[in-house]
Design an enzyme around this catalytic site. Structure first.
Site, PDB file in Angstrom:
ATOM      1  N   TRP A 102      59.587  31.099  89.867  1.00  0.00           N
ATOM      2  CA  TRP A 102      58.318  30.402  89.644  1.00  0.00           C
ATOM      3  C   TRP A 102      57.173  31.372  89.443  1.00  0.00           C
ATOM      4  CZ3 TRP A 102      58.433  26.111  87.426  1.00  0.00           C
ATOM      5  CH2 TRP A 102      59.402  25.154  87.726  1.00  0.00           C
ATOM      6  N   ASP A 174      50.559  29.464  95.044  1.00  0.00           N
ATOM      7  CA  ASP A 174      51.321  28.305  94.571  1.00  0.00           C
ATOM      8  C   ASP A 174      52.164  27.784  95.736  1.00  0.00           C
ATOM      9  OD1 ASP A 174      53.084  26.494  93.485  1.00  0.00           O
ATOM     10  OD2 ASP A 174      53.964  27.887  92.029  1.00  0.00           O
ATOM     11  N   LYS A 198      57.541  17.823  95.775  1.00  0.00           N
ATOM     12  CA  LYS A 198      58.439  18.380  96.784  1.00  0.00           C
ATOM     13  C   LYS A 198      58.056  17.916  98.189  1.00  0.00           C
ATOM     14  CE  LYS A 198      59.543  21.425  93.308  1.00  0.00           C
ATOM     15  NZ  LYS A 198      58.918  22.301  92.326  1.00  0.00           N
TER      16      LYS A 198
END
Ligand SMILES: *Cc1c(COP(=O)(O)O)cnc(C)c1O
Length: 362
Positions: A102, A174, A198
């Site tokens: 990511w 993040d 999530k």
């Protein structure tokens, strides 16, 4: 049929109580006879609900008053471009720690908006597994517009459990896969953002928590729905927000408060992760490639000793009511995602299954 335990990395399972409540009020929100999806976002009842969701998140995360809480479009990746568009200029350098897949996507997206993306460091193989390079070795640039990192790498199962020290540029994080999973000192950050699917709610939605002094510095051509200043001024209603996602996220925040907030979540999340890692480490059949100090408490990747048994493992697991265990297509193997909504019983059921499978196949 009893509901399976869903270990999917995202979209991921949501608390059963929340889903039940959403179902009960689906056709008639607050006894109005219409769905929350059919109400104007300017309706006083919706505005009140939206403000309450923000208030609950502020309380849960102890967000200081000098931060804006923004409910944004475009999930986690939307923020990969929102951050540079909002707080860096085309001539700027920005620093990124590249600790996994990511982070890598975030680096590439930022490159479209700034002169230089300086990758300060990444991961390394050690005798105890994959680790994040020590901060002392990071190659920070002179005067970056910000420093970006991803504390929980969802695919790799790698985490940085300490907030980096001694960084003078605004810290941007993040938190897509670990927001609200444990206490966090928000005041250390310039910007925190997270895609919702999530640990919060439906996908396509994102939350950005932005310190006031970082507002009002967008590049001249920042897209308006991604402009933090505009969204702050319009209370995240510059255009029609994702009203259903906002509502459902609000229900999750209420659920978290009832469950004892991030302190309680942090304790149970540690317990869940420790159960899995302890067993994996004690087994000759399963393995985890990450150094113990850098293991994610949200996403637990593991490999079978013989990957030809992967298909069989997944099939039998599904029969036992354990789904979503297939590892990310980039890394293979298995991955158990154990966000806030995953109960301890789900982890125990997975452990029992893994032990049985090892006995008959190991
Ligand atoms: C899932 C994830 C993303 C991407 O989220 P999307 O909503 O699919 O854009 C970004 N960062 C991290 C850490 C993630 O886990």
């Amino acid at each position: 049929m009893t509901a399976p335990f869903n270990f999917s990395a995202g979209p991921a399972m949501l608390p059963a109580e929340v889903m039940q409540q959403a179902q009960e009020e689906f056709r008639s929100w607050r006894n109005s006879g219409i769905s929350v999806m059919e109400v104007s976002h300017r309706d006083p009842a919706f505005m009140q609900m939206a403000a309450q969701a923000e208030q609950d998140l502020r309380e849960l995360m102890a967000i200081p008053a000098n931060y804006q809480v923004l409910f944004m479009h475009g999930g986690g990746r939307g923020q990969f471009s929102a951050v540079p568009q909002n707080i860096a200029g085309p001539d700027d350098t920005v620093d990124y720690l590249n600790s996994g897949i990511w982070s890598d996507f975030a680096v590439r997206e930022a490159g479209k908006y700034v002169a230089r993306v300086n990758v300060v460091g990444g991961t390394e193989q050690t005798s105890r597994g994959k680790a994040i390079q020590s901060p002392a070795s990071w190659k920070l640039s002179e005067n970056p517009a910000y420093f970006h990192y991803c504390p929980n790498e969802t695919v790799d199962g790698i985490a940085l459990h300490q907030i980096p020290e001694g960084i003078s540029a605004p810290l941007v994080a993040d938190l897509s896969s670990n927001i609200l999973s444990e206490p966090l000192d928000v005041s250390r950050f310039g910007i925190i953002y997270a895609g919702a699917q999530k640990n919060i709610g439906p996908s396509g939605f994102a939350i950005a928590i932005v310190r006031d002094d970082l507002l009002g510095r967008p590049q001249g051509n920042t897209s308006t729905i991604m402009d933090y200043s505009v969204q702050a001024r319009e209370r995240s209603m510059y255009n029609t927000p994702n009203t259903f996602a906002w509502y459902l996220s609000g229900l999750v925040f209420e659920w978290l408060k009832r469950k004892g907030g991030v302190e309680a979540m942090g304790a149970i999340n540690r317990e869940k992760a420790a159960l899995l890692y302890d067993y994996i480490d004690s087994s000759d059949y399963y393995s985890n490639p990450v150094h113990p100090d850098f293991r994610s408490r949200m996403n637990v990747p593991f490999l079978l000793a013989d990957d030809r048994q992967d298909g069989e493992f997944l099939q039998q697991a599904a029969k036992s009511g354990l789904v979503g265990l297939k590892g990310h297509r980039f890394v293979g193997g298995m991955r158990a995602s154990i966000y806030n909504a995953m109960p301890l019983d789900g982890v125990k059921a997975l452990l029992d299954f893994m032990k049985d499978f090892e006995k008959s196949n190991g």
